[in-house]
Design a protein around this motif. Structure first.
Motif, PDB file in Angstrom:
ATOM      1  N   GLN A  77       0.940  -1.138  -0.212  1.00  0.00           N
ATOM      2  CA  GLN A  77      -0.059   0.012  -0.197  1.00  0.00           C
ATOM      3  C   GLN A  77       0.912   1.303   0.010  1.00  0.00           C
ATOM      4  N   SER A  78       0.384   2.308  -0.692  1.00  0.00           N
ATOM      5  CA  SER A  78       1.297   3.364  -0.759  1.00  0.00           C
ATOM      6  C   SER A  78       0.478   4.537   0.049  1.00  0.00           C
ATOM      7  N   PHE A  79       1.095   5.519   0.805  1.00  0.00           N
ATOM      8  CA  PHE A  79       0.366   6.423   1.623  1.00  0.00           C
ATOM      9  C   PHE A  79       1.428   7.750   1.446  1.00  0.00           C
ATOM     10  N   ASP A  80       0.761   8.816   1.232  1.00  0.00           N
ATOM     11  CA  ASP A  80       1.620  10.071   1.151  1.00  0.00           C
ATOM     12  C   ASP A  80       1.141  10.733   2.647  1.00  0.00           C
ATOM     13  N   LEU A  81       2.213  11.091   3.019  1.00  0.00           N
ATOM     14  CA  LEU A  81       2.139  11.418   4.741  1.00  0.00           C
ATOM     15  C   LEU A  81       2.977  12.651   4.806  1.00  0.00           C
ATOM     16  N   ASN A  82       2.766  13.474   5.615  1.00  0.00           N
ATOM     17  CA  ASN A  82       3.550  14.352   6.141  1.00  0.00           C
ATOM     18  C   ASN A  82       4.711  14.053   6.798  1.00  0.00           C
ATOM     19  N   LEU A  83       5.753  14.825   7.063  1.00  0.00           N
ATOM     20  CA  LEU A  83       7.242  14.379   7.254  1.00  0.00           C
ATOM     21  C   LEU A  83       7.049  14.017   8.852  1.00  0.00           C
TER      22      LEU A  83
ATOM     23  N   GLY B 294      -4.749   8.824  -5.304  1.00  0.00           N
ATOM     24  CA  GLY B 294      -5.369  10.000  -4.491  1.00  0.00           C
ATOM     25  C   GLY B 294      -4.207  11.068  -4.225  1.00  0.00           C
ATOM     26  N   LYS B 295      -4.589  11.989  -3.721  1.00  0.00           N
ATOM     27  CA  LYS B 295      -3.690  13.056  -3.275  1.00  0.00           C
ATOM     28  C   LYS B 295      -3.887  13.430  -1.854  1.00  0.00           C
ATOM     29  N   HIS B 296      -2.687  13.823  -1.155  1.00  0.00           N
ATOM     30  CA  HIS B 296      -2.598  14.377  -0.006  1.00  0.00           C
ATOM     31  C   HIS B 296      -3.268  15.641   0.199  1.00  0.00           C
ATOM     32  N   ILE B 297      -3.978  16.028   1.330  1.00  0.00           N
ATOM     33  CA  ILE B 297      -4.547  17.265   1.663  1.00  0.00           C
ATOM     34  C   ILE B 297      -3.493  18.622   1.346  1.00  0.00           C
ATOM     35  N   SER B 298      -2.378  18.217   1.668  1.00  0.00           N
ATOM     36  CA  SER B 298      -1.523  19.540   1.706  1.00  0.00           C
ATOM     37  C   SER B 298      -1.205  19.838   0.148  1.00  0.00           C
TER      38      SER B 298
ATOM     39  N   TYR C  50      -7.230  11.947  -0.382  1.00  0.00           N
ATOM     40  CA  TYR C  50      -8.532  11.794  -0.785  1.00  0.00           C
ATOM     41  C   TYR C  50      -8.492  11.521  -2.058  1.00  0.00           C
ATOM     42  N   TYR C  51      -9.640  10.709  -2.465  1.00  0.00           N
ATOM     43  CA  TYR C  51      -9.578   9.880  -3.772  1.00  0.00           C
ATOM     44  C   TYR C  51     -11.189  10.347  -4.391  1.00  0.00           C
ATOM     45  N   LEU C  52     -11.179  10.122  -5.748  1.00  0.00           N
ATOM     46  CA  LEU C  52     -12.452  10.350  -6.392  1.00  0.00           C
ATOM     47  C   LEU C  52     -13.445   9.144  -6.226  1.00  0.00           C
ATOM     48  N   SER C  53     -14.581   9.406  -5.858  1.00  0.00           N
ATOM     49  CA  SER C  53     -15.426   8.189  -5.613  1.00  0.00           C
ATOM     50  C   SER C  53     -16.069   7.485  -6.878  1.00  0.00           C
ATOM     51  N   LYS C  54     -16.038   6.192  -6.938  1.00  0.00           N
ATOM     52  CA  LYS C  54     -16.203   5.542  -8.142  1.00  0.00           C
ATOM     53  C   LYS C  54     -17.698   5.469  -8.379  1.00  0.00           C
TER      54      LYS C  54
END
Length: 287
Positions: free
Chosen positions: A129-135, A240-244, A283-287
């Protein structure tokens, strides 16, 4: 193209009014050149820049508008050694390009993409699984990965070099990633890595309240505009994209001038409406 647009605007508004804008565009170009240089050098010389894909955005301290301080972020913390190695290598390569300049890392603005192996119990297989996280969160995850059992909040805070009085900030930063990535026990004050796959839809269902009031201070017209922009932004973003990242993009476009907390309220509203889905701070675009 950006420089041509600025030159045309200078004819209308004057050289002085847009002088700083020219510097900003040069910084953006310098950022792309540095990133390309780092990765081409790593490829040509077989150097390892770091265990993660990295990219920098260079900002001139005196020319760019002051960056908004991040709410609920510690006054200071020590990134995980793996991330520090990435910063050190970037700084060294930057000195080769700009020997008379100094590179300062703004920790509260950074994003790290981490890959975590989890067990899909339904399919009896491992999934990356890939996660975009703040540091801060990324550093916490990297510190927690070697531990098979959950550890006390206080121990993790110490590993991150945070002040004792800021433990509540750490918990608030990590809470959105429960249970997709982390497992928090608020009562016992323990935290650990989520070893099993948790679907984004189940996270959303657990996190959303029964009612969905519109965010305060945001009109329905503004929500409709942001809904269109976020759908376009997420259309091709499989992870998806991180909120930042979304906040920075919307501010750059001039479409949203609020804080990241205010944008989160709008995005969470769209999640409840079914337009978007959410896992942690992604956040992701709902299918």
């Amino acid at each position: 193209e950006e420089e041509k647009a600025v030159e045309r605007m200078k004819c209308l508004f004057g050289e002085e009014a847009l002088a700083e804008c020219s510097v900003m565009i040069k910084d953006m170009h310098a950022s792309r050149r540095l990133n390309n240089y780092v990765h081409s050098r790593a490829k040509d010389t077989n150097e390892i820049v770091g265990p993660y894909h990295t990219a920098m955005t260079i900002v001139s301290h005196r020319k760019w508008a002051p960056m908004d301080p991040e709410k609920l972020f510690p006054t200071t913390f020590t990134p995980h050694p793996a991330l520090q190695e990435v910063f050190a290598r970037y700084a060294a390569l930057y000195q080769q390009v700009k020997p008379n300049m100094q590179l300062r890392i703004i920790l509260s603005k950074g994003i790290a993409s981490l890959e975590v192996t989890q067990v899909d119990s339904q399919r009896s297989t491992n999934v990356v699984q890939s996660f975009d996280l703040n540091l801060l969160v990324a550093s916490a995850v990297l510190h927690l990965q070697p531990y098979k059992e959950r550890v006390p909040f206080s121990d993790l805070r110490s590993l991150l070099g945070m002040a004792a009085g800021e433990e509540h900030i750490l918990v608030q930063q990590l809470q959105p990633h429960h249970p997709a990535l982390l497992l928090l026990d608020q009562e016992k004050k323990l935290i650990g890595i989520q070893r099993n796959v948790v679907s984004a839809s189940s996270v959303v269902e657990e996190a959303q309240p029964d009612t969905n009031p519109a965010p305060e201070g945001v009109s329905q017209e503004q929500i409709a505009i942001l809904s269109k922009l976020t759908k376009a932004m997420l259309k091709t973003a499989k992870n998806g994209k991180h909120i930042s990242v979304m906040h920075n993009s919307l501010k750059t476009l001039g479409s949203f001038t609020g804080t990241i907390s205010e944008l989160r309220d709008v995005l969470d509203y769209l999640v409840h409406e079914g337009t978007l889905s959410k896992a942690g701070e992604n956040y992701y675009l709902s299918k």
